[in-house]
Design an enzyme around this catalytic site. Structure first.
Site, PDB file in Angstrom:
ATOM      1  N   TYR A 138       0.793  -0.021  -2.526  1.00 30.05           N
ATOM      2  CA  TYR A 138       0.048  -0.191  -1.278  1.00 30.05           C
ATOM      3  C   TYR A 138       1.038  -0.669  -0.230  1.00 30.05           C
ATOM      4  O   TYR A 138       1.340  -1.848  -0.131  1.00 30.05           O
ATOM      5  CB  TYR A 138      -1.085  -1.184  -1.482  1.00 30.05           C
ATOM      6  CG  TYR A 138      -2.098  -1.250  -0.359  1.00 30.05           C
ATOM      7  CD1 TYR A 138      -1.978  -0.480   0.795  1.00 30.05           C
ATOM      8  CD2 TYR A 138      -3.202  -2.081  -0.459  1.00 30.05           C
ATOM      9  CE1 TYR A 138      -2.918  -0.542   1.807  1.00 30.05           C
ATOM     10  CE2 TYR A 138      -4.149  -2.153   0.547  1.00 30.05           C
ATOM     11  CZ  TYR A 138      -4.007  -1.385   1.680  1.00 30.05           C
ATOM     12  OH  TYR A 138      -4.936  -1.451   2.689  1.00 30.05           O
ATOM     13  N   LYS A 167       0.015   4.515  -1.183  1.00 31.42           N
ATOM     14  CA  LYS A 167      -0.891   4.522  -0.051  1.00 31.42           C
ATOM     15  C   LYS A 167      -0.072   4.061   1.139  1.00 31.42           C
ATOM     16  O   LYS A 167       0.290   2.888   1.248  1.00 31.42           O
ATOM     17  CB  LYS A 167      -2.091   3.596  -0.261  1.00 31.42           C
ATOM     18  CG  LYS A 167      -3.043   3.576   0.937  1.00 31.42           C
ATOM     19  CD  LYS A 167      -4.156   2.550   0.769  1.00 31.42           C
ATOM     20  CE  LYS A 167      -5.006   2.514   2.049  1.00 31.42           C
ATOM     21  NZ  LYS A 167      -6.036   1.450   2.007  1.00 31.42           N
TER      22      LYS A 167
END
Length: 309
Positions: A138, A167
């Site tokens: 992330y 992400k």
């Protein structure tokens, strides 16, 4: 370690977690919301990320949310769960818990607040990656206060079998095509912003994940299909209702957060909106009326948004 081949891709809502008005985790409402997103055609869901308010949960609540998410998915779509915390030990614990629960993968945020350096961040990911569950980095420097994990480091972590996906929640989208050049197709690239999914998907992102998708799965699927068909004109048309919704998220900038707007729109749709956990607040009655009026105006300019689409 060997690389896991998992063809994650498409439209992945970053699901809201529902709390009660007094701040308890609302298990039934959270499951219902995840299942509603899947019923609308989401290709997968991410639970326990920023929109899922993992930062406001105890470790035990976080672990319970992982269990709820897997149960709600019922093996219909990939369920990727936030399993990252500030400490490496807690991140390993939650990632092991996610693996045992049957999650498809773990979303592991950069260690936050203390501004860890590159060596510390990479060591963190290698330690958590040793669990063996497919990991998604992330990359969200604006919230984590850490430097972004670079394209080169992501490519090396993937080549070493540590991580499977990213992400990318950065203010630019150039990392998408840079990663496509630096990795093979087994590394899955998720665009994590709200403003440029058209550009990111056209540039080679495998998926779009966003809190906006809590209220826009059907419209996002239209965009995905247009990009897959290499139909740029249809993609631009498909982006218009999404752009209008993104604009609504920003009308209370500095006065109300994006999660409050998503919940307000769910309420307008006739869906249970749930509550965020304090210090986050719901829209005021006046703000909700403004949102209702602004939303009604968008339907005069673009494709109507309906929870039944």
């Amino acid at each position: 370690m060997t690389r896991t081949k998992t063809a994650w891709g498409g439209v992945y809502p970053a699901a809201l977690t529902h709390f009660t008005a007094t701040g308890e985790l609302d298990e039934a409402a959270t499951i219902d919301h995840i299942q509603w997103l899947i019923a609308q055609g989401a290709d997968g869901v991410i639970v326990g990320g920023t929109s899922g308010e993992f930062i406001g949960m105890t470790l035990e609540e976080h672990a319970r949310l992982i269990e709820l998410a897997v149960d709600a998915g019922e093996n219909r779509v990939p369920v990727i769960v936030g399993s990252g915390r500030y400490t490496t030990a807690e991140s390993i614990f939650l990632t092991e818990h996610a693996q045992l629960a049957g999650a498809s993968g773990g979303l592991v945020v950069q260690p936050y607040f203390q501004r860890p350096n590159r060596r510390e961040i990479l060591t963190h990911y290698r330690s958590v990656g040793a669990v063996g569950l497919p990991l998604m980095v992330y990359n969200i420097p604006a919230n984590s206060a850490a430097e972004p994990v670079s394209v080169e480091d992501l490519a090396q972590l993937h080549a070493d079998g540590v991580v499977h996906a990213v992400k990318s929640t950065l203010p630019t989208v150039n990392q998408v095509h840079e990663l496509r050049s630096a990795t093979d197709d087994s590394f899955r690239i998720f665009y994590g912003g709200i403003s440029s999914p058209l550009e990111a998907l056209a540039g080679g992102a495998h998926a779009w994940v966003s809190g906006l998708l809590n209220i826009a799965v059907p419209q996002a699927l239209d965009l995905k299909r247009a990009i897959q068909a290499s139909d740029l004109e249809s993609a631009r048309i498909a982006w218009e209702p999404l752009a209008q919704l993104a604009r609504l998220v920003n009308i209370f900038r500095g006065q109300a957060g994006d999660l409050a707007v998503y919940r307000g729109l769910l309420s307008i749709f006739g869906r249970p909106p749930g509550h965020s956990r304090a210090p986050l607040l719901s829209l005021t009655p006046e703000q909700l009326r403004t949102l209702e009026n602004e939303f009604a105006a968008t339907q005069d300019r673009t494709i109507p948004v309906s929870p039944d689409r």
